[in-house]
Scaffold this motif. Structure first.
Motif, PDB file in Angstrom:
ATOM      1  N   PRO A   2       0.822  -1.218   0.000  1.00  0.00           N
ATOM      2  CA  PRO A   2       0.000   0.000   0.000  1.00  0.00           C
ATOM      3  C   PRO A   2       0.851   1.261   0.000  1.00  0.00           C
ATOM      4  N   ALA A   3       1.958   1.254   0.781  1.00  0.00           N
ATOM      5  CA  ALA A   3       2.824   2.435   0.835  1.00  0.00           C
ATOM      6  C   ALA A   3       3.490   2.671  -0.514  1.00  0.00           C
ATOM      7  N   LEU A   4       3.921   1.583  -1.174  1.00  0.00           N
ATOM      8  CA  LEU A   4       4.560   1.709  -2.477  1.00  0.00           C
ATOM      9  C   LEU A   4       3.589   2.287  -3.502  1.00  0.00           C
ATOM     10  N   ALA A   5       2.358   1.817  -3.474  1.00  0.00           N
ATOM     11  CA  ALA A   5       1.348   2.325  -4.398  1.00  0.00           C
ATOM     12  C   ALA A   5       1.105   3.809  -4.180  1.00  0.00           C
ATOM     13  N   THR A   6       1.094   4.229  -2.923  1.00  0.00           N
ATOM     14  CA  THR A   6       0.875   5.645  -2.610  1.00  0.00           C
ATOM     15  C   THR A   6       2.049   6.491  -3.104  1.00  0.00           C
ATOM     16  N   ILE A   7       3.272   5.984  -2.927  1.00  0.00           N
ATOM     17  CA  ILE A   7       4.461   6.720  -3.372  1.00  0.00           C
ATOM     18  C   ILE A   7       4.448   6.884  -4.886  1.00  0.00           C
ATOM     19  N   ILE A   8       4.180   5.789  -5.594  1.00  0.00           N
ATOM     20  CA  ILE A   8       4.144   5.847  -7.056  1.00  0.00           C
ATOM     21  C   ILE A   8       3.030   6.767  -7.526  1.00  0.00           C
ATOM     22  N   ALA A   9       1.876   6.669  -6.873  1.00  0.00           N
ATOM     23  CA  ALA A   9       0.744   7.521  -7.251  1.00  0.00           C
ATOM     24  C   ALA A   9       1.087   8.997  -7.056  1.00  0.00           C
ATOM     25  N   THR A  10       1.767   9.306  -5.978  1.00  0.00           N
ATOM     26  CA  THR A  10       2.162  10.688  -5.718  1.00  0.00           C
ATOM     27  C   THR A  10       3.143  11.187  -6.771  1.00  0.00           C
ATOM     28  N   LEU A  11       4.140  10.363  -7.089  1.00  0.00           N
ATOM     29  CA  LEU A  11       5.120  10.737  -8.112  1.00  0.00           C
ATOM     30  C   LEU A  11       4.438  10.952  -9.466  1.00  0.00           C
ATOM     31  N   THR A  12       3.504  10.078  -9.775  1.00  0.00           N
ATOM     32  CA  THR A  12       2.779  10.189 -11.047  1.00  0.00           C
ATOM     33  C   THR A  12       1.954  11.468 -11.106  1.00  0.00           C
ATOM     34  N   ALA A  13       1.262  11.765 -10.019  1.00  0.00           N
ATOM     35  CA  ALA A  13       0.428  12.970  -9.981  1.00  0.00           C
ATOM     36  C   ALA A  13       1.282  14.231 -10.082  1.00  0.00           C
ATOM     37  N   VAL A  14       2.400  14.260  -9.384  1.00  0.00           N
ATOM     38  CA  VAL A  14       3.290  15.421  -9.434  1.00  0.00           C
ATOM     39  C   VAL A  14       3.865  15.582 -10.844  1.00  0.00           C
ATOM     40  N   THR A  15       4.247  14.460 -11.465  1.00  0.00           N
ATOM     41  CA  THR A  15       4.820  14.507 -12.812  1.00  0.00           C
ATOM     42  C   THR A  15       3.840  15.114 -13.805  1.00  0.00           C
ATOM     43  N   TRP A  16       2.579  14.660 -13.749  1.00  0.00           N
ATOM     44  CA  TRP A  16       1.619  15.161 -14.727  1.00  0.00           C
ATOM     45  C   TRP A  16       1.157  16.578 -14.411  1.00  0.00           C
ATOM     46  N   SER A  17       1.207  16.968 -13.158  1.00  0.00           N
ATOM     47  CA  SER A  17       0.930  18.370 -12.824  1.00  0.00           C
ATOM     48  C   SER A  17       1.989  19.266 -13.460  1.00  0.00           C
ATOM     49  N   TYR A  18       3.240  18.825 -13.389  1.00  0.00           N
ATOM     50  CA  TYR A  18       4.338  19.590 -14.006  1.00  0.00           C
ATOM     51  C   TYR A  18       4.207  19.617 -15.528  1.00  0.00           C
ATOM     52  N   LEU A  19       3.976  18.446 -16.139  1.00  0.00           N
ATOM     53  CA  LEU A  19       3.922  18.379 -17.596  1.00  0.00           C
ATOM     54  C   LEU A  19       2.765  19.206 -18.157  1.00  0.00           C
ATOM     55  N   ALA A  20       1.627  19.139 -17.506  1.00  0.00           N
ATOM     56  CA  ALA A  20       0.451  19.838 -18.017  1.00  0.00           C
ATOM     57  C   ALA A  20       0.502  21.340 -17.771  1.00  0.00           C
ATOM     58  N   LEU A  21       1.141  21.743 -16.681  1.00  0.00           N
ATOM     59  CA  LEU A  21       1.058  23.146 -16.279  1.00  0.00           C
ATOM     60  C   LEU A  21       2.364  23.930 -16.408  1.00  0.00           C
ATOM     61  N   ALA A  22       3.504  23.247 -16.418  1.00  0.00           N
ATOM     62  CA  ALA A  22       4.771  23.984 -16.327  1.00  0.00           C
ATOM     63  C   ALA A  22       5.813  23.576 -17.356  1.00  0.00           C
ATOM     64  N   ARG A  23       5.439  22.809 -18.364  1.00  0.00           N
ATOM     65  CA  ARG A  23       6.405  22.366 -19.374  1.00  0.00           C
ATOM     66  C   ARG A  23       6.229  23.175 -20.660  1.00  0.00           C
ATOM     67  N   GLY A  24       6.149  24.464 -20.531  1.00  0.00           N
ATOM     68  CA  GLY A  24       6.087  25.329 -21.702  1.00  0.00           C
ATOM     69  C   GLY A  24       4.835  25.171 -22.535  1.00  0.00           C
ATOM     70  N   ALA A  25       3.753  24.619 -21.942  1.00  0.00           N
ATOM     71  CA  ALA A  25       2.499  24.398 -22.693  1.00  0.00           C
ATOM     72  C   ALA A  25       2.789  23.706 -24.019  1.00  0.00           C
ATOM     73  N   PHE A  26       3.659  22.692 -23.984  1.00  0.00           N
ATOM     74  CA  PHE A  26       4.088  22.010 -25.203  1.00  0.00           C
ATOM     75  C   PHE A  26       2.933  21.378 -25.964  1.00  0.00           C
ATOM     76  N   TRP A  27       1.859  21.058 -25.264  1.00  0.00           N
ATOM     77  CA  TRP A  27       0.759  20.333 -25.881  1.00  0.00           C
ATOM     78  C   TRP A  27      -0.274  21.263 -26.519  1.00  0.00           C
ATOM     79  N   ARG A  28      -0.149  22.560 -26.295  1.00  0.00           N
ATOM     80  CA  ARG A  28      -1.075  23.522 -26.902  1.00  0.00           C
ATOM     81  C   ARG A  28      -0.508  23.967 -28.244  1.00  0.00           C
ATOM     82  N   LEU A  29      -0.615  23.120 -29.221  1.00  0.00           N
ATOM     83  CA  LEU A  29       0.030  23.367 -30.507  1.00  0.00           C
ATOM     84  C   LEU A  29      -0.996  23.577 -31.607  1.00  0.00           C
ATOM     85  N   LYS A  30      -0.678  24.518 -32.470  1.00  0.00           N
ATOM     86  CA  LYS A  30      -1.498  24.781 -33.642  1.00  0.00           C
ATOM     87  C   LYS A  30      -0.602  24.835 -34.870  1.00  0.00           C
ATOM     88  N   SER A  31      -1.174  24.551 -36.009  1.00  0.00           N
ATOM     89  CA  SER A  31      -0.413  24.655 -37.246  1.00  0.00           C
ATOM     90  C   SER A  31      -0.096  26.119 -37.529  1.00  0.00           C
TER      91      SER A  31
END
Length: 391
Positions: A2-31
């Motif tokens: 259970p502790a391992l699952a919580t640690i991984i879940a936390t790391l995953t949530a933090v990673t995607w918070s960073y990618l979605a909000l602080a990685r230069g908005a890389f995914w907001r792309l237009k031609s």
């Protein structure tokens, strides 16, 4: 557990918070789009350089598309030891277009020690183009078909933004099952590694380019030492961008619908070879970076759906939130390729494939077959060896 699952879940949530909000908005792309009235804003002599090795099947329409640009320019085709009549096909295409005089075919000299094949071919084309005194050099791949406005659009972006290198990530072929699963993911991962906003930012060291469609200032390239300064690079486009930015050059990259690749990837093996050719080189042949990459991809892409199966409420919700962020950011690329929105849910599968290709890239490097491409092995452990014939 259970502790391992919580640690991984936390790391995953933090990673995607960073990618979605602080990685230069890389995914907001237009031609990138340029209005018809703006295209006249670019002026200057341009010469196109096209390295080609056994591209007879594709080179005809590619050469024609370059010769038919609204910005008139000579096209220098560097025939890199082709055995399939690539140069002859290019000549016939130029004659058919009524522009035979605008095509200059250069037979590549033997590959010197310390150079990779594509960069050596490009170098010869650029050196030949110097006699024409172009203000800009268009570096084009032999498998990319261009709209007549492509060079004008690149030139307008360069002149308006005072950029020294501008490039389009052309639209890749995306019709087969392997392409639908993996090609949008490939472009998504590229922009995640090289966020366009960070590439444009002169305060950041991030530098990237898409080698199939690049317009570069001749003066800036010469000031940075030319391609000789990166002659051993396997990933030529990003190496060139990094070189120019280190010498004060300003960069821009964006998507385009107007140029597209003719290269088809009908099987998963086709895409695997494309990725494994350079993946471990991208990691600087570091086993430590490889292990970190494996761990990072597992936490980022594989953990979110797996966390839904743990039976732990906190892990479930964190995993669901991470997968939602992953799907939301990736959906922009899925829409760009005009696929069914459900493909956005398949990013974990695509990531698993690319993880396997990266590991295979390391294995190939360790057994002496790294960077294999069209009969050349160019990524080997002995730095004095740049080309090894394949059996």
């Amino acid at each position: 557990m259970p502790a391992l699952a919580t640690i991984i879940a936390t790391l995953t949530a933090v990673t995607w918070s960073y990618l979605a909000l602080a990685r230069g908005a890389f995914w907001r792309l237009k031609s990138a789009s340029v209005r018809a009235s703006d295209k006249s804003g670019f002026s200057g002599c341009v010469a196109a350089v096209v390295p080609a090795r056994d591209e007879a099947e594709l080179i005809g329409p590619v050469v024609t598309s370059l010769l038919n640009q609204h910005v008139a320019m000579p096209v220098l085709l560097v025939d890199d030891g082709s055995t399939d009549g690539t140069a002859d096909v290019a000549r016939r295409a130029a004659e058919k277009a009524g522009k035979a005089d605008a095509l200059i075919v250069i037979q590549s000299k033997p590959l010197p020690a310390g150079w990779t094949g594509k960069l050596w071919a490009m170098h010869q084309g650029i050196e030949r183009a110097r006699a024409l005194n172009p203000a800009w050099v268009m570096l084009a791949d032999a498998d990319v078909l261009h709209d007549p406005d492509t060079v004008a659009n690149l030139g307008f972006i360069a002149s308006q933004g005072h950029y020294d290198l501008v490039s389009f990530m052309v639209k890749l072929h995306c019709e087969s099952l392997p392409e639908k699963l993996l090609i949008p993911a490939f472009v998504y991962f590229f922009f995640m590694l090289y966020p366009p906003a960070w590439i444009r930012d002169t305060r950041r060291s991030t530098a990237g380019a898409a080698g199939g469609c690049v317009l570069v200032s001749s003066e800036t390239l010469e000031r940075a030492g030319g391609l000789k300064a990166i002659r051993g690079a396997l990933i030529d486009d990003c190496s060139l961008a990094r070189l120019l930015k280190q010498h004060g050059g300003r960069l821009w990259i964006g998507l385009t619908d107007q140029s597209h690749s003719l290269r088809r990837y009908e099987t998963f093996s086709d895409i695997e070879r494309m990725v494994s050719r350079t993946a471990f080189n991208q990691l600087k042949h570091s086993s430590l970076l490889l292990l970190c990459t494996i761990a990072g991809m597992v936490i980022t892409y594989l953990a979110p759906p797996l966390l839904l199966l743990t039976g732990r409420r906190l892990a479930f919700f964190m995993g669901a939130a991470a997968w939602a962020a992953m799907t939301m950011t990736y959906s922009t690329m899925v829409r760009y390729y005009r696929l069914n929105p459900a493909w956005a849910l398949a990013l974990p599968l695509a990531a698993l494939f690319y993880l396997g290709a990266t590991m295979h890239s390391a294995v190939k490097y360790w057994n002496g077959s790294g960077g294999d491409w069209k009969g050349r092995v160019q990524d080997v452990q002995d730095p004095h060896i740049t080309e090894t014939p394949l059996c």
